[in-house]
Design a protein around this motif. Structure first.
Motif, PDB file in Angstrom:
ATOM      1  N   UNK A  20       2.996  -1.122 -11.065  1.00 43.96           N
ATOM      2  CA  UNK A  20       2.270  -2.324 -11.495  1.00 43.96           C
ATOM      3  C   UNK A  20       0.960  -1.949 -12.161  1.00 43.96           C
ATOM      4  N   UNK A  21       0.280  -0.960 -11.635  1.00 48.93           N
ATOM      5  CA  UNK A  21      -1.013  -0.527 -12.174  1.00 48.93           C
ATOM      6  C   UNK A  21      -0.851   0.194 -13.508  1.00 48.93           C
ATOM      7  N   UNK A  22       0.046   1.162 -13.557  1.00 45.60           N
ATOM      8  CA  UNK A  22       0.165   2.016 -14.733  1.00 45.60           C
ATOM      9  C   UNK A  22       1.041   1.423 -15.845  1.00 45.60           C
ATOM     10  N   UNK A  23       2.116   0.774 -15.477  1.00 39.12           N
ATOM     11  CA  UNK A  23       3.102   0.358 -16.471  1.00 39.12           C
ATOM     12  C   UNK A  23       3.070  -1.126 -16.801  1.00 39.12           C
ATOM     13  N   UNK A  24       2.897  -1.965 -15.805  1.00 40.21           N
ATOM     14  CA  UNK A  24       2.860  -3.412 -16.065  1.00 40.21           C
ATOM     15  C   UNK A  24       1.507  -3.785 -16.647  1.00 40.21           C
ATOM     16  N   UNK A  25       0.438  -3.648 -15.900  1.00 42.02           N
ATOM     17  CA  UNK A  25      -0.956  -3.816 -16.327  1.00 42.02           C
ATOM     18  C   UNK A  25      -1.154  -4.867 -17.423  1.00 42.02           C
ATOM     19  N   UNK A  26      -0.831  -6.130 -17.165  1.00 41.11           N
ATOM     20  CA  UNK A  26      -0.887  -7.144 -18.221  1.00 41.11           C
ATOM     21  C   UNK A  26      -2.291  -7.424 -18.757  1.00 41.11           C
ATOM     22  N   UNK A  73      -0.320 -15.203 -22.335  1.00 43.26           N
ATOM     23  CA  UNK A  73       0.881 -15.681 -23.022  1.00 43.26           C
ATOM     24  C   UNK A  73       2.134 -15.233 -22.275  1.00 43.26           C
ATOM     25  N   UNK A  74       2.099 -14.033 -21.742  1.00 43.90           N
ATOM     26  CA  UNK A  74       3.241 -13.484 -21.026  1.00 43.90           C
ATOM     27  C   UNK A  74       4.106 -12.639 -21.935  1.00 43.90           C
ATOM     28  N   UNK A  75       4.602 -11.546 -21.396  1.00 44.85           N
ATOM     29  CA  UNK A  75       5.430 -10.627 -22.165  1.00 44.85           C
ATOM     30  C   UNK A  75       6.692 -10.347 -21.354  1.00 44.85           C
ATOM     31  N   UNK A  76       7.727 -11.147 -21.592  1.00 43.35           N
ATOM     32  CA  UNK A  76       8.953 -11.039 -20.799  1.00 43.35           C
ATOM     33  C   UNK A  76       9.612  -9.671 -20.943  1.00 43.35           C
ATOM     34  N   UNK A  77       9.583  -9.106 -22.134  1.00 40.56           N
ATOM     35  CA  UNK A  77      10.200  -7.798 -22.351  1.00 40.56           C
ATOM     36  C   UNK A  77       9.486  -6.715 -21.526  1.00 40.56           C
ATOM     37  N   UNK A  78       8.166  -6.760 -21.494  1.00 36.27           N
ATOM     38  CA  UNK A  78       7.415  -5.781 -20.690  1.00 36.27           C
ATOM     39  C   UNK A  78       7.678  -6.002 -19.199  1.00 36.27           C
ATOM     40  N   UNK A  79       7.778  -7.241 -18.794  1.00 38.39           N
ATOM     41  CA  UNK A  79       8.118  -7.546 -17.398  1.00 38.39           C
ATOM     42  C   UNK A  79       9.495  -6.980 -17.062  1.00 38.39           C
ATOM     43  N   UNK A  80      10.446  -7.158 -17.956  1.00 42.40           N
ATOM     44  CA  UNK A  80      11.804  -6.657 -17.739  1.00 42.40           C
ATOM     45  C   UNK A  80      11.805  -5.129 -17.646  1.00 42.40           C
ATOM     46  N   UNK A  81      11.055  -4.466 -18.516  1.00 39.02           N
ATOM     47  CA  UNK A  81      10.965  -3.005 -18.478  1.00 39.02           C
ATOM     48  C   UNK A  81      10.309  -2.535 -17.183  1.00 39.02           C
ATOM     49  N   UNK A  82       9.317  -3.267 -16.725  1.00 34.65           N
ATOM     50  CA  UNK A  82       8.659  -2.932 -15.462  1.00 34.65           C
ATOM     51  C   UNK A  82       9.641  -3.049 -14.308  1.00 34.65           C
ATOM     52  N   UNK A  88      14.939   1.421 -10.887  1.00 28.96           N
ATOM     53  CA  UNK A  88      15.336   2.817 -11.049  1.00 28.96           C
ATOM     54  C   UNK A  88      14.680   3.674  -9.971  1.00 28.96           C
ATOM     55  N   UNK A  89      13.410   3.418  -9.711  1.00 29.58           N
ATOM     56  CA  UNK A  89      12.693   4.143  -8.666  1.00 29.58           C
ATOM     57  C   UNK A  89      13.346   3.901  -7.310  1.00 29.58           C
ATOM     58  N   UNK A  90      13.678   2.649  -7.041  1.00 28.25           N
ATOM     59  CA  UNK A  90      14.357   2.291  -5.792  1.00 28.25           C
ATOM     60  C   UNK A  90      15.671   3.054  -5.652  1.00 28.25           C
ATOM     61  N   UNK A  91      16.459   3.042  -6.703  1.00 27.79           N
ATOM     62  CA  UNK A  91      17.751   3.740  -6.678  1.00 27.79           C
ATOM     63  C   UNK A  91      17.585   5.247  -6.508  1.00 27.79           C
ATOM     64  N   UNK A  92      16.574   5.810  -7.192  1.00 24.68           N
ATOM     65  CA  UNK A  92      16.332   7.248  -7.082  1.00 24.68           C
ATOM     66  C   UNK A  92      15.907   7.654  -5.676  1.00 24.68           C
ATOM     67  N   UNK A  93      15.292   6.729  -4.950  1.00 22.52           N
ATOM     68  CA  UNK A  93      14.897   6.997  -3.583  1.00 22.52           C
ATOM     69  C   UNK A  93      16.052   6.780  -2.600  1.00 22.52           C
ATOM     70  N   UNK A  94      17.143   6.257  -3.098  1.00 25.91           N
ATOM     71  CA  UNK A  94      18.309   6.034  -2.259  1.00 25.91           C
ATOM     72  C   UNK A  94      18.259   4.763  -1.433  1.00 25.91           C
ATOM     73  N   UNK A  95      17.454   3.819  -1.905  1.00 26.89           N
ATOM     74  CA  UNK A  95      17.339   2.537  -1.188  1.00 26.89           C
ATOM     75  C   UNK A  95      18.307   1.507  -1.748  1.00 26.89           C
TER      76      UNK A  95
END
Length: 95
Positions: A20-26, A73-82, A88-95
């Motif tokens: 949320x801090x590094x990648x979403x950061x709206x 305004x909101x950026x749905x594409x950036x939200x989707x990428x986040x 992906x992180x969840x899956x990589x951790x095996x959760x």
């Protein structure tokens, strides 16, 4: 959250905070440490929705936060990428 997170669940929770801090950061503040806690209030809900595999609901939640809470305004594409990165992180951790 109500109970203490440990192990891989704590690791995932912290990873969400970083994403949320590094990648979403709206509002574009991740280049400073002054407001490091700015998005931490959203982590519990993001964590819960991601563990429930509710990617679309999570995307809508982040967009809602941008538009209704932050007045952007909101950026749905950036939200989707986040959300993709979170899942992906969840899956990589095996959760």
């Amino acid at each position: 959250m109500g109970k203490m997170l440990t192990g891989i669940f704590l690791q995932f929770y912290k990873a969400i905070d970083e994403i949320l801090w590094e990648d979403w950061d709206p509002i574009g503040i991740s280049d400073t440490t002054v407001a490091r806690d700015e998005y931490q209030g959203y982590v519990p809900r993001v964590y819960k929705l991601s563990l429930e595999n509710k990617a679309e609901e999570l995307t809508q939640y982040l967009l809602y936060v941008e538009q209704e809470r932050m007045g952007l305004k909101g950026n749905k594409e950036k939200c989707r990428k986040t959300v993709d990165l979170i899942m992906t992180t969840k899956n990589n951790l095996g959760l």
